[in-house]
Scaffold this motif. Structure first.
Motif, PDB file in Angstrom:
ATOM      1  N   ALA A 128       0.706  -1.412  -0.122  1.00  0.00           N
ATOM      2  CA  ALA A 128      -0.177  -0.158  -0.047  1.00  0.00           C
ATOM      3  C   ALA A 128       0.812   1.303   0.010  1.00  0.00           C
ATOM      4  CB  ALA A 128      -1.045   0.065   1.102  1.00  0.00           C
ATOM      5  N   HIS A 129       1.677   1.409  -0.882  1.00  0.00           N
ATOM      6  CA  HIS A 129       2.481   2.676  -0.843  1.00  0.00           C
ATOM      7  C   HIS A 129       1.942   3.708  -1.771  1.00  0.00           C
ATOM      8  CE1 HIS A 129       5.993  -0.192  -0.100  1.00  0.00           C
ATOM      9  NE2 HIS A 129       5.843   0.458   0.904  1.00  0.00           N
ATOM     10  N   LEU A 130       0.893   3.250  -2.350  1.00  0.00           N
ATOM     11  CA  LEU A 130       0.176   4.576  -3.451  1.00  0.00           C
ATOM     12  C   LEU A 130      -0.019   5.787  -2.454  1.00  0.00           C
ATOM     13  CD1 LEU A 130      -0.693   5.293  -6.278  1.00  0.00           C
ATOM     14  CD2 LEU A 130      -2.939   4.076  -5.903  1.00  0.00           C
ATOM     15  N   PRO A 131      -0.803   5.694  -1.472  1.00  0.00           N
ATOM     16  CA  PRO A 131      -1.186   7.038  -0.894  1.00  0.00           C
ATOM     17  C   PRO A 131      -0.024   7.530  -0.117  1.00  0.00           C
ATOM     18  CG  PRO A 131      -2.527   5.075   0.056  1.00  0.00           C
ATOM     19  CD  PRO A 131      -1.506   4.519  -0.622  1.00  0.00           C
ATOM     20  N   GLY A 132       0.975   7.146   0.191  1.00  0.00           N
ATOM     21  CA  GLY A 132       2.023   7.631   0.714  1.00  0.00           C
ATOM     22  C   GLY A 132       2.892   8.342  -0.406  1.00  0.00           C
ATOM     23  N   VAL A 133       3.093   7.698  -1.476  1.00  0.00           N
ATOM     24  CA  VAL A 133       3.752   8.327  -2.720  1.00  0.00           C
ATOM     25  C   VAL A 133       3.036   9.551  -3.166  1.00  0.00           C
ATOM     26  CG1 VAL A 133       4.539   7.959  -5.143  1.00  0.00           C
ATOM     27  CG2 VAL A 133       5.089   6.252  -3.287  1.00  0.00           C
ATOM     28  N   ILE A 134       1.637   9.322  -3.243  1.00  0.00           N
ATOM     29  CA  ILE A 134       0.959  10.673  -3.725  1.00  0.00           C
ATOM     30  C   ILE A 134       1.193  11.661  -2.478  1.00  0.00           C
ATOM     31  CG2 ILE A 134      -1.385  11.615  -3.983  1.00  0.00           C
ATOM     32  CD1 ILE A 134      -2.043   8.741  -5.184  1.00  0.00           C
ATOM     33  N   ALA A 135       1.177  11.588  -1.285  1.00  0.00           N
ATOM     34  CA  ALA A 135       1.263  12.440  -0.400  1.00  0.00           C
ATOM     35  C   ALA A 135       2.757  13.262  -0.489  1.00  0.00           C
ATOM     36  CB  ALA A 135       0.792  12.098   1.051  1.00  0.00           C
ATOM     37  N   ALA A 136       3.686  12.159  -0.771  1.00  0.00           N
ATOM     38  CA  ALA A 136       5.156  12.932  -0.885  1.00  0.00           C
ATOM     39  C   ALA A 136       5.309  13.784  -1.801  1.00  0.00           C
ATOM     40  CB  ALA A 136       6.027  11.656  -1.047  1.00  0.00           C
ATOM     41  N   HIS A 137       4.464  13.825  -2.893  1.00  0.00           N
ATOM     42  CA  HIS A 137       4.526  14.762  -4.062  1.00  0.00           C
ATOM     43  C   HIS A 137       3.306  15.896  -4.100  1.00  0.00           C
ATOM     44  CE1 HIS A 137       7.688  12.614  -6.096  1.00  0.00           C
ATOM     45  NE2 HIS A 137       7.182  11.548  -5.552  1.00  0.00           N
ATOM     46  N   SER A 138       2.826  16.031  -2.939  1.00  0.00           N
ATOM     47  CA  SER A 138       1.675  16.988  -3.150  1.00  0.00           C
ATOM     48  C   SER A 138       1.072  17.421  -1.752  1.00  0.00           C
ATOM     49  CB  SER A 138       0.234  16.143  -3.544  1.00  0.00           C
ATOM     50  OG  SER A 138      -0.896  17.188  -3.648  1.00  0.00           O
ATOM     51  N   ILE A 139       0.818  18.623  -1.553  1.00  0.00           N
ATOM     52  CA  ILE A 139       0.130  19.184  -0.447  1.00  0.00           C
ATOM     53  C   ILE A 139      -1.315  18.933   0.105  1.00  0.00           C
ATOM     54  CG2 ILE A 139       1.909  20.912  -0.163  1.00  0.00           C
ATOM     55  CD1 ILE A 139      -0.099  22.948  -0.838  1.00  0.00           C
ATOM     56  N   LEU A 140      -1.889  18.367  -1.054  1.00  0.00           N
ATOM     57  CA  LEU A 140      -3.241  17.790  -0.640  1.00  0.00           C
ATOM     58  C   LEU A 140      -3.503  17.050   0.283  1.00  0.00           C
ATOM     59  CD1 LEU A 140      -4.296  18.109  -4.466  1.00  0.00           C
ATOM     60  CD2 LEU A 140      -4.875  19.784  -2.941  1.00  0.00           C
ATOM     61  N   PRO A 141      -4.746  17.276   0.930  1.00  0.00           N
ATOM     62  CA  PRO A 141      -4.883  15.952   2.083  1.00  0.00           C
ATOM     63  C   PRO A 141      -5.094  14.456   1.047  1.00  0.00           C
ATOM     64  CG  PRO A 141      -6.593  17.571   1.965  1.00  0.00           C
ATOM     65  CD  PRO A 141      -5.799  17.875   0.932  1.00  0.00           C
ATOM     66  N   VAL A 142      -4.307  13.614   1.535  1.00  0.00           N
ATOM     67  CA  VAL A 142      -4.617  12.340   0.975  1.00  0.00           C
ATOM     68  C   VAL A 142      -5.321  11.166   1.998  1.00  0.00           C
ATOM     69  CG1 VAL A 142      -3.355  10.108   0.012  1.00  0.00           C
ATOM     70  CG2 VAL A 142      -2.627  12.611  -0.259  1.00  0.00           C
ATOM     71  N   ILE A 143      -6.358  10.528   1.565  1.00  0.00           N
ATOM     72  CA  ILE A 143      -6.965   9.466   2.350  1.00  0.00           C
ATOM     73  C   ILE A 143      -6.732   8.136   1.716  1.00  0.00           C
ATOM     74  CG2 ILE A 143      -9.227   8.757   3.091  1.00  0.00           C
ATOM     75  CD1 ILE A 143     -10.180  11.539   2.528  1.00  0.00           C
ATOM     76  N   GLY A 144      -5.865   7.223   2.551  1.00  0.00           N
ATOM     77  CA  GLY A 144      -5.763   6.048   2.016  1.00  0.00           C
ATOM     78  C   GLY A 144      -6.905   4.925   2.452  1.00  0.00           C
TER      79      GLY A 144
END
Length: 171
Positions: free
Chosen positions: A69-85
């Motif tokens: 489940a790295h997808l949410p973390g990778v997205i969060a690493a490249h954005s300041i938007l809130p990410v919900i996994g």
């Protein structure tokens, strides 16, 4: 209409689960886009999606992933938007590994997590975040929660009317 919520799937196998999030967003009349990407098999595509989301008008990203489940973390690493996994129930550990992967992000890269297969709650949480700056959406969410309460009352009335056995036989 510009999408406000980005839904990112690690695989097309996540689509049946994430359809529940789409239904909630449709009910609340929140625009969204759905994309298939992968933190491991398409890392550049995933990073570019995350980097471009804010400029495209996205306010919240929901990312579904199983196993590591790295997808949410990778997205969060490249954005300041809130990410919900959304940890997807899969593999030998039935989603517990995905839940831990999403919840155990390093300091500075937060990812919110919902329950395993919690697509509905991910959409509701995204809506609540957007509603902080949208009073009409806030009203829809209040109505949505009132509907939930009415459903509980209807079930309780039916239970009292039919009794335990009658209620269970009538389901």
């Amino acid at each position: 209409m510009t999408a406000l919520v980005g839904i990112v799937l690690g695989s097309d196998s996540d689509l049946p689960l994430m359809k529940d999030a789409v239904k909630i967003l449709d009910t609340l009349e929140i625009s969204y886009e759905v994309t298939i990407s992968s933190a491991h098999r398409a890392p550049e595509k995933t990073a570019e999606y995350a980097r471009s989301a804010e400029a495209r008008g996205i306010k919240v990203i929901i990312a579904a992933a199983g196993l590591a489940a790295h997808l949410p973390g990778v997205i969060a690493a490249h954005s300041i938007l809130p990410v919900i996994g959304v940890p997807v129930k899969s593999g030998a550990l039935e989603g517990v590994d995905a839940l831990y992967s999403i919840a155990q992000m390093p300091p500075g890269i937060p990812v919110a997590s919902v329950a395993i297969n919690g697509a509905k709650n991910a959409a509701i949480l995204a809506a609540q975040m957007i509603a902080l700056a949208d009073a009409s959406l806030g009203k829809k969410l209040h109505d949505f929660k009132e509907d939930l309460a009415r459903e509980v009352e209807a079930k309780d009335s039916k239970l009292k009317e039919l009794g335990v056995e009658g209620y269970l036989n009538n389901k």
